[in-house]
Design a protein around this motif. Structure first.
Motif, mmCIF file in Angstrom:
data_model
loop_
_atom_site.group_PDB
_atom_site.id
_atom_site.type_symbol
_atom_site.label_atom_id
_atom_site.label_comp_id
_atom_site.label_asym_id
_atom_site.label_seq_id
_atom_site.Cartn_x
_atom_site.Cartn_y
_atom_site.Cartn_z
ATOM 1 N N ASN A 64 6.281 4.944 3.727
ATOM 2 C CA ASN A 64 5.485 5.792 2.845
ATOM 3 C C ASN A 64 5.719 5.362 1.413
ATOM 4 O O ASN A 64 6.796 5.557 0.865
ATOM 5 N N GLY A 65 4.717 4.751 0.826
ATOM 6 C CA GLY A 65 4.804 4.318 -0.562
ATOM 7 C C GLY A 65 3.939 5.192 -1.442
ATOM 8 O O GLY A 65 3.315 6.151 -0.983
ATOM 9 N N PRO A 66 3.870 4.880 -2.720
ATOM 10 C CA PRO A 66 3.074 5.681 -3.650
ATOM 11 C C PRO A 66 1.590 5.717 -3.277
ATOM 12 O O PRO A 66 0.907 6.688 -3.544
ATOM 13 N N PRO A 69 0.857 5.514 3.395
ATOM 14 C CA PRO A 69 1.514 4.698 4.417
ATOM 15 C C PRO A 69 1.132 3.225 4.299
ATOM 16 O O PRO A 69 -0.027 2.886 4.069
ATOM 17 N N THR A 70 2.110 2.363 4.426
ATOM 18 C CA THR A 70 1.918 0.925 4.304
ATOM 19 C C THR A 70 2.661 0.216 5.426
ATOM 20 O O THR A 70 3.799 0.574 5.737
ATOM 21 N N LEU A 71 2.019 -0.796 6.027
ATOM 22 C CA LEU A 71 2.698 -1.610 7.021
ATOM 23 C C LEU A 71 3.695 -2.528 6.339
ATOM 24 O O LEU A 71 3.435 -3.051 5.260
ATOM 25 N N MET A 72 4.847 -2.706 6.988
ATOM 26 C CA MET A 72 5.854 -3.623 6.476
ATOM 27 C C MET A 72 6.394 -4.455 7.626
ATOM 28 O O MET A 72 6.350 -4.032 8.780
#
Length: 153
Positions: A64-66, A69-72
């Motif tokens: 969870n980024g600013p 949700p972002t894939l990493m």
């Protein structure tokens, strides 16, 4: 009473930590329930899934980024998608290994997904992957391989 309990808990934790030798690559968990399975294809309880995330490295993870949700990356070092978002290509890290030291290769993921999709396995996760091209034909035993899963290298 709460202060006494907290003091006892801290003291007991400190004593246990002082008496327990620490070894690398050992996971110790205290839980009121037992893990039913570490098999990712058979995990059914939330606790099993939680412990599974501690011992298995997924291809990708979500943070969870600013911007939401972002894939990493996890076991995959890079990935790309076709313009129509129907074909995903993942490139594995080369430093990922099983506990016996054998390197993890792309065919291991193909095997794991086909095992989940095989009705004889009895996995509760089969529906999650039924959208992969050829998954339904594979589950119906019309073919011996899921057409949409490949490990070219």
């Amino acid at each position: 009473m709460k202060t006494l309990f907290l003091l006892l808990l801290i003291t007991a934790t400190a004593l246990c930590a002082a008496e327990t030798p620490r070894r690398p690559k050992i996971l110790r968990l205290a839980s009121i329930v037992d893990v039913q399975t570490l098999d990712p294809g058979m995990q059914a309880s939330l606790f099993d899934n939680w412990v599974g995330l501690l011992v298995h490295l997924p291809l990708l993870d979500v943070t969870n980024g600013p911007a939401g949700p972002t894939l990493m990356p996890c076991a995959a070092r890079a990935w790309s998608a076709s313009p129509d978002q129907r074909v995903f290509t993942l490139q594995l890290r080369t430093d990922v290994a099983f506990s016996n030291g054998r390197s993890v290769v792309a065919n291991d993921y193909v095997y794991a997904l086909e095992r989940i999709l095989n009705p004889e396995t009895g996995s509760g996760h089969q529906d999650m992957y039924s959208g992969i091209r050829g998954a339904k034909a594979f589950a119906a035993h019309a073919t011996n391989h899921v057409a949409g899963l490949r490990a070219p290298s």
